[in-house]
Scaffold this motif. Structure first.
Motif: not given
Length: 442
Positions: A56-82
């Motif tokens: 997961g750490i390696f995948k996050s590093y490789k995805q740096q510089g890419q545009v974050t989708t709205g679905a991913k931001i919603m998922f992070l909001a759900i993680v914060s809620f939980l």
């Protein structure tokens, strides 16, 4: 207060029967035997968890510089809620059995103790049952992303590459940002206590440790250091980025790469939102330490959530409209959850008598503050409706004739536009009259 070992089941011992027998490790409320031998398959869950989090750490590093989708931001909001829901589930309420089962299933990944038990990290088998070693483990857990990048850096060097440090710092910041509520709970485990029927206070996350005892005081400096470094330190790091962002975001590519977690997913004028979000998470995590009274803990949590909802409704920080709606809806759900959770307070144990007058003062203060806010908003709306709109009307009428005024009088257009802000209705009539006179002369 006497030794309760004789009434503990399964060979357990210690206060609240929290210690397992020798060569056993604690999993939930049960004690499991430590398996002997060195076979890798005996610890396959732990090995799989290490591999997955490294991937997961390696995948996050490789995805740096890419545009974050709205679905991913919603998922992070759900993680914060939980995470918030997990913190609130630790309130000493008489939860129904069905709700407890739901918490056990849904919130396993958000409680570090339950997560370590799920992957069968057998702490008692590896290091013993010493409380200080458990605190050391908790203090070191947030350093796991740095350890992963240390290993990843060595692997990159072996293949002739190097890690891009701004990307590394941004990945670590994203992890801390997304798990900040859990990070605050983990760093401050020694500050969360609950009162027992005999009047003594024991830690919520270390049930066998009594507050203000020798071992608690011995471990307290480590918890203070963890809160200072992980919580306050990361908050200071974020505030530094917010202060520097207006100057460097357009000029420094390195700054944008390092602080991408600040500016990538919010509207440009809301670059400060991460500081507010971190402050909210930290305050909500430590709301249970502000008072030993359960009512006070719940009312403080409700007030924090309500205030943050009002702020988010007005600001709407995300670049995605649906993300704003989802985030506000989740916080409203948390507020409703707390409202109904008051029905599970054990009134036979919890007494709100001494704080009743304080609650009345808080209620009146809240009411007057809300009325003041409403009065200010109504006054501002009336001002915008009549005064500003009148000025805008006058400016529009005068600006239509600015070219003629510039030709006849010789007043620069920039000065003319500046003077329009001071014009009232009589001024505009006088300007019309002067225009007619000048045009008649010519």
């Amino acid at each position: 207060d006497a030794d309760l070992t004789s009434i503990c089941n399964g060979g357990r011992s210690g206060p609240r029967c929290h210690l397992c027998p020798e060569a056993h490790w604690r999993k939930g409320t049960a004690c499991k035997p430590c398996q002997t031998g060195t076979g890798w398959l005996r610890n396959w869950k732990l090995i799989l968890a290490v591999v997955l989090q490294f991937w997961g750490i390696f995948k996050s590093y490789k995805q740096q510089g890419q545009v974050t989708t709205g679905a991913k931001i919603m998922f992070l909001a759900i993680v914060s809620f939980l995470q918030v829901l997990f913190a609130l589930s630790k309130l000493p309420l008489k939860w129904p059995v069905a709700l407890k089962d739901l918490f056990d299933i849904l919130l396993i990944p958000f409680g570090y103790e339950t997560l370590l038990e799920l992957i069968e990290f057998k702490h008692d088998c590896f290091f013993g049952s010493d409380f200080i070693l458990r605190v050391v483990r908790d203090v070191c857990l947030p350093l796991l992303p740095f350890a992963n990048f240390a290993v990843l850096g060595v692997l990159f060097i072996l293949v002739g590459k190097r890690l891009h440090m701004p990307f590394v710092l941004n990945v670590v910041a994203c992890i801390y940002m997304g798990l900040f509520v859990n990070l605050s709970l983990l760093a401050g485990t020694l500050f969360f206590g609950e009162e027992m029927p005999n009047g003594k206070y024991f830690l919520k996350y270390h049930p066998g440790v009594e507050v203000d005892t020798g071992e608690w005081q011995q471990a307290l400096p480590m918890s203070f250091a963890a809160v200072g470094i992980y919580c306050c330190g990361f908050l200071a790091y974020t505030m530094y980025g917010v202060c520097r962002a207006p100057k460097l975001v357009a000029d420094s590519e390195t700054f944008c790469e390092q602080y991408d977690f600040l500016v990538a997913d919010v509207r440009p004028e809301c670059f400060w939102w991460s500081v507010a979000d971190l402050g909210f998470g930290f305050s909500l995590a430590f709301a249970q330490t502000f008072s030993s009274n359960l009512y006070m803990q719940m009312y403080i949590s409700m007030t924090l959530i309500l205030a943050f909802i009002m702020l988010e409704v007005n600001v709407k920080p995300s670049i995605h409209v649906k993300v704003n709606r989802v985030s506000i809806a989740l916080k409203l759900s948390t507020l409703v959850f707390l409202f109904f959770a008051t029905a599970f307070i054990d009134t036979d144990i919890v007494d709100m008598g001494p704080e009743r007058s304080l609650f009345g003062i808080a209620l009146l203060t809240t009411f007057y503050c809300c009325m003041a806010v409403v009065l200010c908003r109504v006054t501002w709306a009336l001002y915008m409706r009549f005064v500003v709109r009148l000025k805008a009307k006058n400016m529009k009428a005068a600006y239509r004739k600015q070219a003629i005024f510039h030709k006849i009088v010789g007043l620069p257009i920039a000065d003319f536009a500046t003077r329009l802000e001071c014009m009232t209705e009589p001024d505009i009539r006088m300007l019309d009259y002067m225009m007619d006179v000048c045009l008649a002369v010519f």
